[in-house]
Design a protein around this motif. Structure first.
Motif, PDB file in Angstrom:
ATOM      1  N   GLU A  77      42.302   9.357 -49.186  1.00  0.00           N
ATOM      2  CA  GLU A  77      42.010   8.044 -49.776  1.00  0.00           C
ATOM      3  C   GLU A  77      42.693   6.910 -49.013  1.00  0.00           C
ATOM      4  O   GLU A  77      42.230   5.775 -49.036  1.00  0.00           O
ATOM      5  CB  GLU A  77      42.380   8.002 -51.266  1.00  0.00           C
ATOM      6  N   ARG A  89      52.349  -2.249 -57.644  1.00  0.00           N
ATOM      7  CA  ARG A  89      51.967  -1.214 -56.673  1.00  0.00           C
ATOM      8  C   ARG A  89      51.362  -1.946 -55.491  1.00  0.00           C
ATOM      9  O   ARG A  89      50.389  -2.686 -55.632  1.00  0.00           O
ATOM     10  CB  ARG A  89      50.945  -0.239 -57.262  1.00  0.00           C
ATOM     11  N   ILE A 143      41.611   2.000 -50.247  1.00  0.00           N
ATOM     12  CA  ILE A 143      42.171   1.865 -51.588  1.00  0.00           C
ATOM     13  C   ILE A 143      41.880   0.435 -52.036  1.00  0.00           C
ATOM     14  O   ILE A 143      42.236  -0.512 -51.326  1.00  0.00           O
ATOM     15  CB  ILE A 143      43.692   2.127 -51.573  1.00  0.00           C
ATOM     16  N   ASP A 201      55.419   2.454 -54.842  1.00  0.00           N
ATOM     17  CA  ASP A 201      55.017   2.989 -56.137  1.00  0.00           C
ATOM     18  C   ASP A 201      56.175   2.968 -57.128  1.00  0.00           C
ATOM     19  O   ASP A 201      56.069   3.511 -58.211  1.00  0.00           O
ATOM     20  CB  ASP A 201      54.534   4.439 -55.969  1.00  0.00           C
ATOM     21  N   LEU A 214      47.676  -3.649 -54.761  1.00  0.00           N
ATOM     22  CA  LEU A 214      46.565  -2.779 -55.135  1.00  0.00           C
ATOM     23  C   LEU A 214      45.978  -3.172 -56.481  1.00  0.00           C
ATOM     24  O   LEU A 214      46.678  -3.704 -57.349  1.00  0.00           O
ATOM     25  CB  LEU A 214      47.044  -1.327 -55.182  1.00  0.00           C
ATOM     26  N   GLN A 215      44.693  -2.870 -56.671  1.00  0.00           N
ATOM     27  CA  GLN A 215      44.056  -3.126 -57.966  1.00  0.00           C
ATOM     28  C   GLN A 215      44.623  -2.207 -59.039  1.00  0.00           C
ATOM     29  O   GLN A 215      44.898  -2.639 -60.147  1.00  0.00           O
ATOM     30  CB  GLN A 215      42.547  -2.926 -57.862  1.00  0.00           C
ATOM     31  N   ASP A 216      44.802  -0.939 -58.711  1.00  0.00           N
ATOM     32  CA  ASP A 216      45.305   0.050 -59.665  1.00  0.00           C
ATOM     33  C   ASP A 216      46.818  -0.112 -59.796  1.00  0.00           C
ATOM     34  O   ASP A 216      47.556   0.136 -58.853  1.00  0.00           O
ATOM     35  CB  ASP A 216      44.949   1.454 -59.181  1.00  0.00           C
ATOM     36  N   GLN A 217      47.282  -0.521 -60.959  1.00  0.00           N
ATOM     37  CA  GLN A 217      48.705  -0.750 -61.194  1.00  0.00           C
ATOM     38  C   GLN A 217      49.316   0.296 -62.137  1.00  0.00           C
ATOM     39  O   GLN A 217      50.419   0.125 -62.626  1.00  0.00           O
ATOM     40  CB  GLN A 217      48.932  -2.151 -61.762  1.00  0.00           C
ATOM     41  N   GLU A 218      48.622   1.421 -62.321  1.00  0.00           N
ATOM     42  CA  GLU A 218      49.152   2.493 -63.173  1.00  0.00           C
ATOM     43  C   GLU A 218      50.346   3.146 -62.466  1.00  0.00           C
ATOM     44  O   GLU A 218      50.223   3.582 -61.325  1.00  0.00           O
ATOM     45  CB  GLU A 218      48.052   3.542 -63.422  1.00  0.00           C
ATOM     46  N   ARG A 226      53.028   5.643 -60.955  1.00  0.00           N
ATOM     47  CA  ARG A 226      52.975   7.017 -60.459  1.00  0.00           C
ATOM     48  C   ARG A 226      54.419   7.515 -60.357  1.00  0.00           C
ATOM     49  O   ARG A 226      55.216   6.938 -59.634  1.00  0.00           O
ATOM     50  CB  ARG A 226      52.330   7.114 -59.080  1.00  0.00           C
ATOM     51  N   LYS A 255      43.844  -6.018 -54.413  1.00  0.00           N
ATOM     52  CA  LYS A 255      43.668  -7.256 -55.174  1.00  0.00           C
ATOM     53  C   LYS A 255      43.894  -8.487 -54.304  1.00  0.00           C
ATOM     54  O   LYS A 255      43.136  -9.444 -54.365  1.00  0.00           O
ATOM     55  CB  LYS A 255      44.640  -7.247 -56.352  1.00  0.00           C
TER      56      LYS A 255
END
Length: 120
Positions: A26, A55, A31, A86, A110-114, A116, A34
């Motif tokens: 990936e 992130r 990836i 992360d 990054l768009q995904d801020q979950e 890890r 934003k």
């Protein structure tokens, strides 16, 4: 060029892992991001303990950036090195530009801020 990832472990301590791009497809295919911003860090000024604000990838464009981890270990990153930050939770790290020149970085949020936790 080196690639690595900083993350919080199960105890909330920030640590790092070297990333082999061949094992992270990936990272090669893309990836979703934003935004991008550039930074200029003055040399020999310590940014006290902090977690990453988001992130994000931080890519050193010039100069050297020193990261100190909770366990006392230190890593120095130079031009062309990219880190996935992360460690948006946990105890964080200290940051300082080394030498006589500022450290210039490009930061890609990054768009995904979950969060890890642990190695990938």
């Amino acid at each position: 060029m080196g690639t690595s990832r900083m993350y919080a472990d199960e105890n909330g301590d920030t640590t790092w892992q070297q990333i082999d791009l061949a094992e992270q497809p990936e990272w090669l295919t893309g990836i979703p991001a934003k935004d991008i911003k550039f930074g200029i860090r003055k040399p020999n000024v310590t940014q006290e303990w902090h977690a990453a604000p988001a992130r994000q990838f931080v890519i050193v464009l010039s100069g050297q950036l020193q990261i100190t981890y909770v366990d006392g270990s230190v890593r120095v990153f130079g031009a062309g090195e990219a880190r996935l930050m992360d460690n948006i939770t946990g105890k964080g790290h200290e940051t300082m530009a080394l030498g006589d020149e500022p450290c210039i970085t490009a930061t890609v949020v990054l768009q995904d801020q979950e969060p890890r936790i642990g190695k990938i």
